[in-house]
Scaffold this active site. Structure first.
Site, PDB file in Angstrom:
ATOM      1  N   GLY A 105       0.806  -1.219   0.000  1.00  0.00           N
ATOM      2  CA  GLY A 105       0.000   0.000   0.000  1.00  0.00           C
ATOM      3  C   GLY A 105       0.835   1.262   0.000  1.00  0.00           C
ATOM      4  CB  SER A 106       3.104   2.665  -1.432  1.00  0.00           C
ATOM      5  OG  SER A 106       3.062   1.757  -2.518  1.00  0.00           O
ATOM      6  NE  ARG A 107       1.086  10.906  -4.138  1.00  0.00           N
ATOM      7  CZ  ARG A 107       0.022  11.473  -4.670  1.00  0.00           C
ATOM      8  NH1 ARG A 107      -1.180  10.944  -4.481  1.00  0.00           N
ATOM      9  NH2 ARG A 107       0.120  12.566  -5.403  1.00  0.00           N
TER      10      ARG A 107
END
Length: 271
Positions: A238-240
């Site tokens: 989960g990240s960007r």
């Protein structure tokens, strides 16, 4: 076990050696090593340019190097699953489910490269969270168009080169672990910034951690020549990922679109 990994994320041919490393691979082969210090064994890997298991539309979806990034997670979950079998089968079922999810998380599918040579592809799988005109201050030092992509825990987390070119810049920044959906995460979260240069443009990609993602992995290094869509790293859980484009680039996605790294065209460079 300690792993030394290069930028190539592919299948393996294994040889177990003693102290003499001579003759273990062809000259110039891209390799990684696993050391097992207790027995003095050295495992060297010759990387082949293909995945080794599964299919996504007749394409391989699992790769050794990507799975290797989760080796300690797998080890802990296996130990917990074994121990829980002595306590409760329901608890064992929970840990087995977590193991299966972790395997799915580390999937790394091959992707077809678009034919359009002016195309810029997504650097990650995920949902387009925002599109802004903003200053890129780490490398470009100029106004740019930024496409922010949010990666949920169900997306593929391998990052891919948005264009073909040479890696001209790589820099790690320490920071916080705010939720990757929060606006301030771009400036305050831990990040790794990359710049891809070719005669047409310089594209900056920034990997950002999130509330769950706590490790950014870089497989490539400055000076490497990558093809569009080639893997250069990953972010765990989960990240960007942000892509910074020239102001004259034509944006082809909208906020809310779901994109696939290395395959979805997010912009087009001017001729």
């Amino acid at each position: 076990m300690v792993a030394e990994n290069g930028p190539v994320t592919t299948n393996i041919l294994v040889k177990i050696l003693g102290d003499d490393p001579s003759g273990w691979a062809e000259r110039g082969a891209k390799t990684s090593r696993l050391w097992w210090s207790r027995h003095g064994l050295k495992l060297r890997f010759r990387w082949l340019d293909r995945g080794f298991y599964g299919s996504e539309n007749d394409r391989e979806i699992m790769r050794f190097q990507t799975l290797l990034e989760g080796r300690w997670i797998f080890a802990i979950l296996l130990v917990l699953a074994g121990a829980s079998a002595l306590i409760s089968w329901w608890l064992t079922f929970l840990f087995v489910t977590l193991i299966l999810y972790t395997i799915a998380f580390f999937r790394d599918p091959d992707r077809p490269d678009p034919a359009d040579q002016s195309a810029v592809v997504a650097a990650a799988d995920g949902t387009v969270a925002d599109i802004h005109e903003i200053d890129e201050d780490e490398f470009l030092k100029a106004r740019s168009k930024r496409i922010g992509i949010f990666l949920s825990i169900f997306d593929v987390h391998t990052n891919r080169a948005p264009v073909s070119g040479r890696i001209a810049f790589q820099q790690h920044r320490k920071g916080f672990f705010f939720d990757a959906r929060r606006p301030e995460c771009s400036e305050k979260n831990e990040a790794m910034t990359w710049a891809f240069q070719n005669p047409r443009a310089t594209i900056v990609v920034r990997q950002l951690t999130g509330a769950i993602a706590r490790r950014i992995v870089g497989w490539a290094k400055v000076g490497d020549e990558l093809k569009r869509g080639q893997r250069f790293g990953m972010i765990r859980f989960g990240s960007r990922t942000e892509v910074y484009l020239p102001l004259d680039a034509e944006i082809l996605v909208e906020v809310g679109d779901h994109v696939k790294g290395g395959a979805s065209v997010i912009a087009r460079l001017p001729e």
